[in-house]
Design a protein around this motif. Structure first.
Motif, PDB file in Angstrom:
ATOM      1  N   ARG A  15       0.953  -1.098  -0.030  1.00 11.51           N
ATOM      2  CA  ARG A  15       0.011   0.070  -0.081  1.00 11.51           C
ATOM      3  C   ARG A  15       1.027   1.406   0.037  1.00 11.51           C
ATOM      4  O   ARG A  15       0.734   2.303  -0.766  1.00 11.51           O
ATOM      5  CB  ARG A  15      -1.071   0.050   1.278  1.00 11.51           C
ATOM      6  N   GLY A  16       1.981   1.287   0.839  1.00  9.87           N
ATOM      7  CA  GLY A  16       2.922   2.266   0.870  1.00  9.87           C
ATOM      8  C   GLY A  16       3.484   2.635  -0.679  1.00  9.87           C
ATOM      9  O   GLY A  16       3.522   3.806  -0.957  1.00  9.87           O
ATOM     10  N   PHE A  17       3.935   1.590  -1.258  1.00  6.49           N
ATOM     11  CA  PHE A  17       4.418   1.629  -2.547  1.00  6.49           C
ATOM     12  C   PHE A  17       3.509   2.287  -3.563  1.00  6.49           C
ATOM     13  O   PHE A  17       3.613   3.189  -4.286  1.00  6.49           O
ATOM     14  CB  PHE A  17       4.985   0.401  -3.076  1.00  6.49           C
ATOM     15  N   VAL A  18       2.239   2.186  -3.706  1.00  2.00           N
ATOM     16  CA  VAL A  18       1.088   2.168  -4.337  1.00  2.00           C
ATOM     17  C   VAL A  18       0.877   3.728  -4.233  1.00  2.00           C
ATOM     18  O   VAL A  18       0.839   4.498  -5.127  1.00  2.00           O
ATOM     19  CB  VAL A  18      -0.337   1.491  -4.106  1.00  2.00           C
ATOM     20  N   LEU A  19       0.878   4.175  -2.909  1.00  2.00           N
ATOM     21  CA  LEU A  19       0.731   5.475  -2.542  1.00  2.00           C
ATOM     22  C   LEU A  19       1.672   6.318  -3.102  1.00  2.00           C
ATOM     23  O   LEU A  19       1.544   7.669  -3.691  1.00  2.00           O
ATOM     24  CB  LEU A  19       0.490   5.684  -0.999  1.00  2.00           C
TER      25      LEU A  19
END
Length: 202
Positions: A15-19
């Motif tokens: 999720r952090g990478f997607v954000l």
């Protein structure tokens, strides 16, 4: 750490990478859109906001780098780079606001600029909230701190939007640079907090 914890952590990291990649992509497109809008409207505010997008790209790149590794030293270097980003943002905002106020520069109406900054403000606020939640869940200070960079980006987009609208509707060209000074204070405060925390750890 049990299997569930490993699975949860991996999901949070994804999720952090997607954000961060979403933030990167949005700002890369934004530089192109803002350059066109700034030239068309002869707007210092829009040109400055394009420069802010470069800072946000740098901050997101730092977080992607930090999320790809581990270690306290890596986090400290990442936080230091984000702190520099805040300082650069404050400097750019201060210079831009002073120049606009001193010269009394009146930009033309920009429908594209108004539309882009309105959508950007909403997107940045949503991304900032996601980074704050994900950073807290991961106990990752770098992601949380960069989320504040994104929040400032959203506030700046809103300030530029208000300035563009007031200039177009009422001729209040000075509204945007005044809002910029508020953001200068916020960015300086964030940079000071980051460097003070780092100094305390050292």
């Amino acid at each position: 750490m049990n299997a569930l914890d490993v699975t949860t952590r991996k999901a949070l990291l994804r999720r952090g990478f997607v954000l961060e990649y979403t933030t990167l992509g949005w700002n890369v497109v934004g530089i192109v859109v803002l350059a066109f809008a700034a030239v068309s409207a002869r707007s210092v505010a829009l040109a400055g906001f394009g420069l802010d997008s470069l800072i946000e790209i740098g901050a997101s790149t730092v977080v992607v780098w930090e999320l790809s590794g581990v270690g306290e030293d890596r986090q400290r270097r990442a936080l230091r780079l984000i702190g520099v980003g805040f300082a650069l943002l404050a400097g750019y905002l201060a210079v831009q606001s002073v120049v606009v106020l001193v010269t009394g520069f009146h930009p033309h109406h920009s429908s594209l600029g108004i539309a882009w900054t309105a959508v950007t403000a909403a997107v940045m606020f949503a991304l900032a909230a996601g980074k704050a939640r994900t950073g807290a869940a991961l106990d990752n200070p770098v992601l949380r701190t960069e989320g504040r960079v994104t929040l400032i980006d959203g506030v700046l987009a809103a300030a530029v939007l208000v300035g563009l609208v007031l200039n177009s509707a009422l001729g209040w060209w000075w509204a945007d640079p005044l809002a910029g000074f508020v953001l200068v204070y916020y960015a300086v405060r964030e940079a000071r907090e980051i460097f003070s925390a780092e100094h305390a750890v050292d």
